[in-house]
Each structure stands twice: as C-alpha cells, then as structure tokens.
Write a protein that holds these residues in place. Structure first.
Motif, PDB file in Angstrom:
ATOM      1  N   LEU A 154     -12.255   1.031  -9.485  1.00 14.80           N
ATOM      2  CA  LEU A 154     -11.284   0.716  -8.437  1.00 14.80           C
ATOM      3  C   LEU A 154     -11.835   1.362  -7.170  1.00 14.80           C
ATOM      4  O   LEU A 154     -11.475   2.488  -6.825  1.00 14.80           O
ATOM      5  CB  LEU A 154      -9.912   1.275  -8.814  1.00 14.80           C
ATOM      6  CG  LEU A 154      -8.726   0.888  -7.935  1.00 14.80           C
ATOM      7  CD1 LEU A 154      -8.422  -0.597  -8.031  1.00 14.80           C
ATOM      8  CD2 LEU A 154      -7.497   1.702  -8.321  1.00 14.80           C
ATOM      9  N   CYS A 214      -3.561   1.978 -10.088  1.00 19.41           N
ATOM     10  CA  CYS A 214      -2.635   0.920  -9.715  1.00 19.41           C
ATOM     11  C   CYS A 214      -2.606  -0.094 -10.846  1.00 19.41           C
ATOM     12  O   CYS A 214      -3.464  -0.091 -11.732  1.00 19.41           O
ATOM     13  CB  CYS A 214      -2.989   0.273  -8.379  1.00 19.41           C
ATOM     14  SG  CYS A 214      -4.416  -0.813  -8.404  1.00 19.41           S
ATOM     15  N   THR A 223     -12.489  -8.882  -4.821  1.00 16.03           N
ATOM     16  CA  THR A 223     -11.373  -8.473  -3.973  1.00 16.03           C
ATOM     17  C   THR A 223     -10.159  -9.347  -4.261  1.00 16.03           C
ATOM     18  O   THR A 223     -10.264 -10.572  -4.296  1.00 16.03           O
ATOM     19  CB  THR A 223     -11.730  -8.574  -2.480  1.00 16.03           C
ATOM     20  OG1 THR A 223     -12.841  -7.719  -2.200  1.00 16.03           O
ATOM     21  CG2 THR A 223     -10.545  -8.154  -1.609  1.00 16.03           C
ATOM     22  N   VAL A 248      -8.555   0.698  -2.324  1.00 20.07           N
ATOM     23  CA  VAL A 248      -7.299  -0.024  -2.119  1.00 20.07           C
ATOM     24  C   VAL A 248      -6.851   0.244  -0.693  1.00 20.07           C
ATOM     25  O   VAL A 248      -6.817   1.398  -0.255  1.00 20.07           O
ATOM     26  CB  VAL A 248      -6.213   0.430  -3.111  1.00 20.07           C
ATOM     27  CG1 VAL A 248      -4.918  -0.347  -2.869  1.00 20.07           C
ATOM     28  CG2 VAL A 248      -6.680   0.256  -4.546  1.00 20.07           C
ATOM     29  N   GLU A 296      -4.990  -4.907  -0.137  1.00 17.11           N
ATOM     30  CA  GLU A 296      -6.305  -5.430  -0.537  1.00 17.11           C
ATOM     31  C   GLU A 296      -6.919  -4.464  -1.543  1.00 17.11           C
ATOM     32  O   GLU A 296      -6.945  -3.254  -1.316  1.00 17.11           O
ATOM     33  CB  GLU A 296      -7.228  -5.580   0.673  1.00 17.11           C
ATOM     34  CG  GLU A 296      -6.690  -6.557   1.715  1.00 17.11           C
ATOM     35  CD  GLU A 296      -7.517  -6.560   3.006  1.00 17.11           C
ATOM     36  OE1 GLU A 296      -7.320  -7.473   3.831  1.00 17.11           O
ATOM     37  OE2 GLU A 296      -8.351  -5.637   3.187  1.00 17.11           O
ATOM     38  N   ILE A 297      -7.426  -5.002  -2.653  1.00 16.78           N
ATOM     39  CA  ILE A 297      -7.978  -4.174  -3.722  1.00 16.78           C
ATOM     40  C   ILE A 297      -9.402  -4.618  -4.010  1.00 16.78           C
ATOM     41  O   ILE A 297      -9.649  -5.797  -4.305  1.00 16.78           O
ATOM     42  CB  ILE A 297      -7.150  -4.277  -5.016  1.00 16.78           C
ATOM     43  CG1 ILE A 297      -5.661  -4.041  -4.738  1.00 16.78           C
ATOM     44  CG2 ILE A 297      -7.655  -3.282  -6.046  1.00 16.78           C
ATOM     45  CD1 ILE A 297      -4.773  -4.253  -5.946  1.00 16.78           C
TER      46      ILE A 297
END
Length: 402
Positions: free
Chosen positions: A372, A330, A213, A375, A201-202
């Motif tokens: 970000l 990422c 998300t 994560v 999940e980011i």
C-alpha cells in the motif's frame, strides 16, 4: 508567553509502538469493564448471547459443544462472556438474563439470519418473536459477521447489541481490552481529518514494479466512525473490536490487487463503482475464472460498498475484524452496505447467498505480495497524504495529537 509545544501523544501512539504494536501492553480482559464502557447504562438491561453452529439444536443443548472438538469461537464466548455473566458480572452491571441461544451458520459475511433459534434445553424458538423483542442487549459471538442483519433488526425491535465474530485469544487480550473511550476519541479525530473529502486515491505497488491506482469518489459526504460505544437507549449495534473511519463510495474507478483465499493473486478492474473483471497475476486461473463468472451472473457482487481506515494500534490477530482496525491499513468491501447508510440492499442481489458484505483488507501480514504505497485525500484545494507504505502519515499523526 504561551507554550508552543505540541500536544503529547499517548504512549500507544509512540513511534516504537507504531512499528511494533505487539509490544503494546493491555490490561487483562474484563467483561464487566467492556460492557459497562460500551453500553452504559446497563442497569435494568436484559442481555443474551447468540452463537452459531452447523447443527444448532444438537450442539447447544446442555452446552454439548463444550465436549466436542472445534468451536473455538463459541467456547471463548462461553468462557469469557457467559460464565462471567452468570458468576457476578450481571449483578455488577445491574443486568438480568444471560441466556444463550444458537442459530444456524449463515456461511457468508453479513447474510441475513434464519429465524430459527434454539435454547440450551433444545427448544426451537423464533428470533423475531422470542428473542429480539424481549432483550435489551444482544451479544452475537459468531463465525461469520452478523452486523448488517442485526443492525436492521435492532432498528425494528429497539434493542442494542454487539457483534464479535471471529473471537480469538489475541482479540480478547488486545482489541477487547482497550479503553473504548480512548478508541472513540481517536476515531473522531481521524474522522474530522477525513470528513467531506471529494475523493481518495490509493496506489498499490506490485512485486513486478507495476503501480495500480484506484480512485474512490466520496462526494463530500460526512465520514462515519465505528468507535465501539453504543450508549444510551437508542437502538444500535457495535462491531467489536471497533476503531475505524469509513465512507460509502459514490463512485470508484481504476484497479486494485486482490489476494484470494487460496493465495491466488489477481488484478481487479473497477468502473462506475463496480468490479467488472479479474485478471490473474499468479496462482490458480480457475479461481479467477470463478470470480469472473460470479461477476457476470450477479454484477451486484462486484459493487463497492465501503472504504474504511483503521484507527487503532493493535497486534495482528489474523482475524479481519481486528486487523482492519489497525492504523495504517485500509480496506474496501463489496456487497450490501445498508447497515452503513448505503443504498445496496439484500434484495438487489440475484441470489440470497450473494447478498454479503465482504471486506478486502490491505495489511502487511494479509497482503505481503503488494505494498500500500500511498493513500491520498483530496478535499477541495486540500491534498493530503494519509498513508505511506502501510504507515500513517504525519497528517494523521498531527490529527491524533490535537
């Protein structure tokens, strides 16, 4: 009594260097050290270099491009690979060959190469007939990545090699000057920390406070690594600079932000592993409209084919090939993923020029308009934070300390 002290992390993973990777010291670039480490054994291997140009026949004949404006990647290839190989490096490595050939720009990341190739005398040759079957090591130093097509050709013809697209001075003096045995060890530690995850999940935080998300389903697959070592005689292609752990998503849903080449910002909506819509945040509406038209015309262009995590501590090079390998970043990628063991093949696209593999990197210098923020990995009952605000979590640092 047994010691309870934690293993000491190497200096390049110290908090100071993590926060300021430009302070990390690297040895001077040495093509002998690089090729010996990456390709051992090199003895009795015949090597060549592939370059790309808009009009290959004219630029490569008698190395005409050296006296022309532009072509910084190709000139770096000549100065840091071709000349050293001709001036003693091949002898030290026990190699032969050293020829240079030129092919035409693909104008897209990981598009298949045309078969036409020219030598430095201006002769027209065939990659399939004259190059691939006759060389043991092929170094492709190019403008656009050729990892996917060369991976397929290496399996067909039995050669090893490396792709080094976007080669610049920062990459030469950092990402290609590291000890790839260390890179491989660190990548394996992070691979073990992530392998067999159910999903990732980011969270992305936008400047207006919104949080998007994206959830990537991984179906407990084995994590893979790009670690820079291409040892033995098994056909393989190393993508250099290396240093990442990656998955081929089996599913993807949610939203994530996108910064386009012209600076336009959009929100991408994803369902069932495919991007199906882009919505403007700021910038050029036409850029958004063009992307939506492409998605409608060839939906395969929106399929997510990769989720990757950087494992190295490197300075920003402003070339994604290095910057996506930085610990704390990422990236996602759309398009073909057959070179990663995935199921998205070039012939599944409506047009040849659409069959690319395009990375979408999330890094502070690349995407300063959004954060970000977190994560997370879910693996059975195990829930772990991997990244907070572009910084590796304690979970990842503990994995590297093992």
């Amino acid at each position: 009594m047994a010691s309870t002290a934690s293993p000491k992390l190497p200096d390049y993973l110290s908090p100071e260097i993590l926060l300021n990777p430009e302070k990390r010291e690297f040895p001077k670039f040495d093509v002998v050290r690089l090729l010996h480490t990456v390709f051992e054994p090199t003895k009795n291997c015949k090597v060549c270099i592939l370059l790309d140009f808009d009009e290959p026949a004219g630029h490569i004949k008698d190395f005409a491009f050296l006296n022309e404006e532009g072509f910084p990647i190709q000139k770096n290839a000549y100065n840091y690979f071709y000349l050293p190989l001709q001036n003693g490096a091949m002898e030290k490595l026990g190699m032969t060959g050293g020829e240079v050939f030129a092919y035409r720009y693909t104008r897209g990341s990981n598009l298949d190469l045309a078969d036409e190739v020219w030598d430095t005398s201006g002769n027209l040759l065939s990659l399939d007939k004259d190059i691939y079957p006759h060389y043991d090591l092929i170094l492709c130093i190019s403008t656009w990545s050729a990892t996917a097509p060369l991976t397929a050709k290496s399996k067909e013809h039995g050669f090893r090699g490396a792709t080094l697209h976007g080669l610049n001075d920062v990459i030469l003096n950092s990402g290609l000057s590291v000890d790839y045995r260390e890179v491989s060890r660190d990548a394996e530690k992070i691979r073990l920390a992530l392998t067999n995850a159910d999903r990732i999940e980011i969270d992305f935080e936008l400047e207006d406070g919104r949080v998007l998300t994206a959830t990537l389903g991984l179906d407990k697959q084995d994590a893979q690594k790009s670690h820079g070592l291409c040892l033995g005689e098994k056909p393989d292609i190393a993508n250099l600079p290396a240093g990442e752990v990656y998955f081929v998503p089996t599913d993807a849903n949610g939203q994530f932000p996108m910064k386009y080449e012209d600076g336009t910002l959009g929100v991408l909506d994803v369902k069932d592993r495919c991007i199906y819509r882009s919505t403007l945040i700021e910038g050029n509406q036409q850029t958004i409209d063009d992307h939506n038209a492409r998605l409608a015309d060839d939906p395969m262009t929106g399929t997510l084919g990769e989720l990757g995590f950087g494992t190295q501590v490197l300075p920003v090079s402003y070339a994604d090939i290095q910057d996506e390998k930085v610990l704390g970043t990422c990236h996602l990628a759309t398009g073909r993923d057959d070179h990663l063991g995935g199921d998205i093949l070039p012939d599944m696209f409506k047009k040849h020029e659409n069959a690319t593999h395009d990375d979408i990197l999330f890094a502070p210098h690349k995407t300063p308009n959004f954060n970000l923020s977190q994560v997370r990995m879910i693996r059975g009952d195990q829930h772990e934070v991997l990244i907070n605000d572009f910084r590796p979590s304690q979970y990842l640092m503990d994995a590297l300390a093992k």
